[in-house]
Design a protein around this motif. Structure first.
Motif, mmCIF file in Angstrom:
data_model
loop_
_atom_site.group_PDB
_atom_site.id
_atom_site.type_symbol
_atom_site.label_atom_id
_atom_site.label_comp_id
_atom_site.label_asym_id
_atom_site.label_seq_id
_atom_site.Cartn_x
_atom_site.Cartn_y
_atom_site.Cartn_z
ATOM 1 N N SER A 150 34.759 15.614 48.478
ATOM 2 C CA SER A 150 35.081 14.653 47.132
ATOM 3 C C SER A 150 34.754 14.710 46.450
ATOM 4 C CB SER A 150 35.406 13.390 48.754
ATOM 5 O OG SER A 150 34.438 13.362 48.870
ATOM 6 N N LEU A 151 34.476 13.664 45.320
ATOM 7 C CA LEU A 151 34.154 13.701 43.877
ATOM 8 C C LEU A 151 33.219 12.839 44.256
ATOM 9 C CD1 LEU A 151 36.407 16.203 41.589
ATOM 10 C CD2 LEU A 151 34.687 16.783 42.453
ATOM 11 N N PRO A 152 31.894 12.727 43.752
ATOM 12 C CA PRO A 152 31.422 11.410 43.929
ATOM 13 C C PRO A 152 32.401 10.577 42.948
ATOM 14 C CG PRO A 152 30.064 13.199 43.162
ATOM 15 C CD PRO A 152 31.234 13.706 43.249
ATOM 16 N N PHE A 153 32.537 10.442 42.098
ATOM 17 C CA PHE A 153 32.257 9.367 40.685
ATOM 18 C C PHE A 153 34.027 8.866 41.017
ATOM 19 C CE2 PHE A 153 33.200 13.573 39.673
ATOM 20 C CZ PHE A 153 35.100 13.380 38.530
ATOM 21 N N ILE A 154 34.515 9.387 42.208
ATOM 22 C CA ILE A 154 35.968 8.566 42.145
ATOM 23 C C ILE A 154 36.267 8.183 42.944
ATOM 24 C CG2 ILE A 154 38.512 10.135 42.972
ATOM 25 C CD1 ILE A 154 37.722 12.038 42.067
ATOM 26 N N PRO A 155 36.690 6.469 42.196
ATOM 27 C CA PRO A 155 36.640 5.410 43.115
ATOM 28 C C PRO A 155 37.255 5.465 44.764
ATOM 29 C CG PRO A 155 38.432 5.240 41.491
ATOM 30 C CD PRO A 155 37.736 6.274 41.329
ATOM 31 N N GLU A 156 36.897 4.561 45.865
ATOM 32 C CA GLU A 156 38.278 5.185 47.170
ATOM 33 C C GLU A 156 38.875 3.870 46.603
ATOM 34 O OE1 GLU A 156 36.622 4.194 50.980
ATOM 35 O OE2 GLU A 156 34.777 6.081 50.587
ATOM 36 N N ALA A 241 40.163 2.616 39.079
ATOM 37 C CA ALA A 241 41.001 2.061 39.524
ATOM 38 C C ALA A 241 41.381 0.966 38.853
ATOM 39 C CB ALA A 241 40.713 1.975 40.669
ATOM 40 N N LYS A 242 43.014 0.802 38.308
ATOM 41 C CA LYS A 242 43.032 -1.099 37.945
ATOM 42 C C LYS A 242 44.579 -1.037 38.902
ATOM 43 C CE LYS A 242 41.701 -0.290 33.446
ATOM 44 N NZ LYS A 242 41.834 -0.414 31.571
ATOM 45 N N LYS A 243 45.290 -2.196 38.408
ATOM 46 C CA LYS A 243 46.099 -2.708 38.974
ATOM 47 C C LYS A 243 47.230 -1.891 38.671
ATOM 48 C CE LYS A 243 46.912 -7.038 40.637
ATOM 49 N NZ LYS A 243 47.946 -9.067 40.144
ATOM 50 N N ASP A 244 47.338 -1.405 37.562
ATOM 51 C CA ASP A 244 48.328 -1.005 37.194
ATOM 52 C C ASP A 244 48.997 0.400 37.441
ATOM 53 O OD1 ASP A 244 46.988 -0.686 35.130
ATOM 54 O OD2 ASP A 244 48.320 -0.530 33.984
ATOM 55 N N GLY A 245 47.722 1.295 37.788
ATOM 56 C CA GLY A 245 47.268 2.660 37.475
ATOM 57 C C GLY A 245 45.830 2.786 37.769
ATOM 58 N N LEU A 246 45.619 4.691 37.645
ATOM 59 C CA LEU A 246 44.314 4.588 37.743
ATOM 60 C C LEU A 246 43.939 5.401 36.665
ATOM 61 C CD1 LEU A 246 44.736 6.990 41.190
ATOM 62 C CD2 LEU A 246 42.657 5.306 41.317
ATOM 63 N N TYR A 247 42.446 5.621 36.506
ATOM 64 C CA TYR A 247 42.987 5.773 34.277
ATOM 65 C C TYR A 247 41.889 6.659 34.737
ATOM 66 C CZ TYR A 247 45.885 1.799 32.919
ATOM 67 O OH TYR A 247 47.344 1.170 32.740
ATOM 68 N N ASP A 263 49.825 7.203 38.534
ATOM 69 C CA ASP A 263 50.410 6.846 39.480
ATOM 70 C C ASP A 263 49.280 7.134 41.058
ATOM 71 O OD1 ASP A 263 52.330 4.837 38.655
ATOM 72 O OD2 ASP A 263 52.816 7.223 37.662
ATOM 73 N N LYS A 264 48.847 8.235 40.816
ATOM 74 C CA LYS A 264 48.745 9.293 41.906
ATOM 75 C C LYS A 264 47.485 10.255 41.339
ATOM 76 C CE LYS A 264 49.745 7.674 46.068
ATOM 77 N NZ LYS A 264 50.891 7.884 47.812
ATOM 78 N N VAL A 265 46.234 10.112 41.647
ATOM 79 C CA VAL A 265 45.527 11.615 41.620
ATOM 80 C C VAL A 265 45.376 12.256 42.944
ATOM 81 C CG1 VAL A 265 43.302 12.149 41.016
ATOM 82 C CG2 VAL A 265 44.231 10.385 39.720
ATOM 83 N N LEU A 266 46.160 13.005 43.264
ATOM 84 C CA LEU A 266 45.287 14.123 44.565
ATOM 85 C C LEU A 266 44.106 15.232 43.683
ATOM 86 C CD1 LEU A 266 46.632 16.508 46.661
ATOM 87 C CD2 LEU A 266 47.754 16.939 44.980
ATOM 88 N N VAL A 267 43.115 15.040 44.123
ATOM 89 C CA VAL A 267 42.217 15.555 44.395
ATOM 90 C C VAL A 267 42.230 17.014 45.339
ATOM 91 C CG1 VAL A 267 39.584 16.283 44.998
ATOM 92 C CG2 VAL A 267 40.321 13.636 43.833
ATOM 93 N N ALA A 268 41.973 18.365 44.381
ATOM 94 C CA ALA A 268 41.562 19.375 45.192
ATOM 95 C C ALA A 268 41.192 20.846 44.515
ATOM 96 C CB ALA A 268 43.499 20.085 45.509
ATOM 97 N N VAL A 269 40.066 20.021 44.919
ATOM 98 C CA VAL A 269 38.701 20.978 44.487
ATOM 99 C C VAL A 269 38.015 21.803 45.646
ATOM 100 C CG1 VAL A 269 38.624 19.309 42.000
ATOM 101 C CG2 VAL A 269 37.151 18.986 44.827
ATOM 102 N N GLY A 270 38.306 22.066 46.209
ATOM 103 C CA GLY A 270 38.520 23.059 47.627
ATOM 104 C C GLY A 270 37.953 22.589 48.530
#
Ligand code: FAD
Length: 465
Positions: A150-156, A241-247, A263-270
């Motif tokens: 996972s990447l540290p700067f990406i919100p849960e 993360a905002k109400k209407d999506g991930l910016y 609408d979604k972010v798929l993290v596939a960095v290894g």
């Protein structure tokens, strides 16, 4: 607390673990296998290779059906019933994990469910749904596999998913960012695009699937330029993360000026090896900074009676590598003098077209200063490819310049992964271009292209199929 005494314990029941356990049992060794999951099969069967291929199969059929419109056979817009699709994928997984459970019982391999950690050089403690179990063993094989990074700067946030989340198929996002242009990200992107999502892919390096040769990926991109919006040499610097999506904010060569909403972010960095999570130090087993466990060619760790296999011992993190390592470990434990020393390990991206390579890539041949020559056969010249509407493909063979031996090969095109085995066999057997060229390939097949590439190297090609 229950207690078990066994000759061999295998920690982790992925392709490496179950292959090792089954081989050991077949060789007469009393074996216990431990996994935190309820089912055997590890990442590959439960949340990796198999469910992704079930969904990729559906994606391929959707695309093929829509292409047929151009040839006079039109189907309507696909209607996606996500619940049914999910059930199909789950039934594929269920069929295989059930099969493994049967094979395990047949061999009298005992499956202990729970999370295991070493408590000493000959003991493990497993915490499972039915309580704690102590396992005292004579030998052990660590097959603990890996987990997505996972990447540290990406919100849960529920809308940020990894490959496991993507395979859950909760919904079909209108717009999804695939963060990371490697095999897993592209496969999942292929599935969601076929189901109707708009896909952006961001990759830090200068091409998708960075390990593959540039000419191969150029062919791939011809098919994907209309499927994915690809940003290479670009990285994500923030996800809000905002109400209407991930910016998402980007930086680099193809970075959009403003944050983009998804609408979604798929993290596939290894993937990260699980070596640090099992208290290996209590058994005296060395684990490196990243969580990998060092082994020799017999899959032995620094502790004489403890072995390690699969993703946890290093790259490439692939199921077929884990299986072969598992067999070696089990055979060495049973007293056979085997070791793991393949000439090549194939890699396949099950996208459409597939990208597959084995042995040296041209990039690696250059880096290693190998004197080589390539021969490529474009599928546009293949009768079968033309008849199957699959002309966007290429077969590339890499030969040692002096001896003509096959040292590598790559294919991009439909079903490329199925055909790659021939090149792998040629490399393992030390075959040269003449051997391959003189092998009669059935006509019309896509794998004729392997023989034809060899003929091109030989300078003996006279006509095209
Ligand atoms: P894993 O399969 O990772 O299994 C390890 C098991 O150990 C897990 O079940 C875990 O629960 C268990 N475990 C770990 N620690 C403990 C513990 N302390 N106690 C108890 N249990 C524990 N590879 C391919 O070759 N082809 C593909 O097409 C392919 N597709 C993939 C698609 C996706 C989406 C993903 C994520 C991976 C894919 N892979 C593919 C990679 C492949 O899944 C792995 O290389 C393979 O599963 C590794 O096998 P393994 O035996 O090392 O461990």
């Amino acid at each position: 607390m229950s207690e078990i005494k066994t000759q061999l314990v295998v920690l982790g029941a992925g392709p490496g673990g179950y292959s090792a356990a089954f081989r050991a049992a077949d060789l007469g060794i009393e074996t216990v296998i431990v996994d935190a999951r309820d089912t055997l099969g590890g990442v590959c069967l439960n949340v990796g290779c198999i469910p992704s291929k079930a969904l990729l199969h559906v994606a391929k059929v959707i695309k093929e059906a829509s292409h047929l419109g151009a040839h006079g056979v039109a189907f309507g817009e696909p209607k996606i019933d996500l619940d049914k699709l999910r059930s199909y994928k789950d039934s594929v997984v269920g069929q295989l994990t059930k099969g493994l459970s049967g094979m395990s019982k047949m061999r009298k391999v005992k499956h202990v469910q729970g999370y295991g950690k070493f408590t000493g050089a000959n003991s493990l403690e497993v915490e499972g749904k039915d309580g704690k179990t102590t396992i005292n063993f004579e030998q052990a094989i660590i097959a603990a596999g890996s987990e997505p990074v996972s990447l540290p700067f990406i919100p849960e946030d529920d809308r940020v998913i990894d490959s496991t989340g993507a395979l859950e198929l909760k919904d079909i996002p209108e717009k999804m960012l695939v963060l990371g242009g490697g095999i897993i990200g592209l496969e999942m992107g292929t599935v969601y695009e076929a189901l109707g999502s708009k896909i952006d892919v961001v990759e830090f390096l200068d091409q998708l699937i960075p390990a593959a040769d540039k000419d191969i990926m150029k062919v791939f991109m011809k098919s994907y330029k209309d499927k994915f919006n690809v940003m290479v040499e670009t990285k994500v610097t923030n996800v809000e993360a905002k109400k209407d999506g991930l910016y998402v904010t980007f930086e680099g060569k193809q970075a959009p000026a403003e944050a983009v909403r998804y609408d979604k972010v798929l993290v596939a960095v290894g993937r990260r090896p699980n070596g640090k999570l099992i208290d290996a130090d209590k058994a005296g087993v060395n684990v490196d900074e990243r969580g990998f466990i060092n082994v020799n060619k017999q899959m032995k760790t620094n502790v004489e009676h403890i072995y390690a296999i699969g993703d946890v011992v290093g790259q490439p993190m692939l199921a077929h590598k884990a299986v072969h390592e598992g067999h070696v470990a089990a055979e060495v434990i049973s007293g056979k003098k085997h070791y793991f020393d393949p000439r090549c390990i194939p890699s396949v991206a099950y996208t459409e077209p597939e990208v597959a390579w084995v042995g040296l890539t041209e990039k690696e041949a250059k880096e290693q200063g190998v004197s080589y020559e390539t021969a490529t056969f474009p599928w546009a010249a293949s009768g079968r490819a033309i008849a199957s509407d699959a002309t966007n493909g290429m077969t590339k063979m890499i030969f040692d310049k002096e001896s003509g031996r096959v040292i590598g090969g790559a294919m991009v095109g439909t079903n490329a992964g199925e055909m790659l085995g021939e090149i792998g066999l040629a490399i393992e057997m030390g075959a040269d271009a003449e051997d391959v060229a003189l092998t009669i390939h059935a006509h019309p097949t896509l794998n004729e292209s392997i023989g034809l590439a060899a003929e091109i190297f030989e300078g003996s090609i006279t006509d095209m199929p």
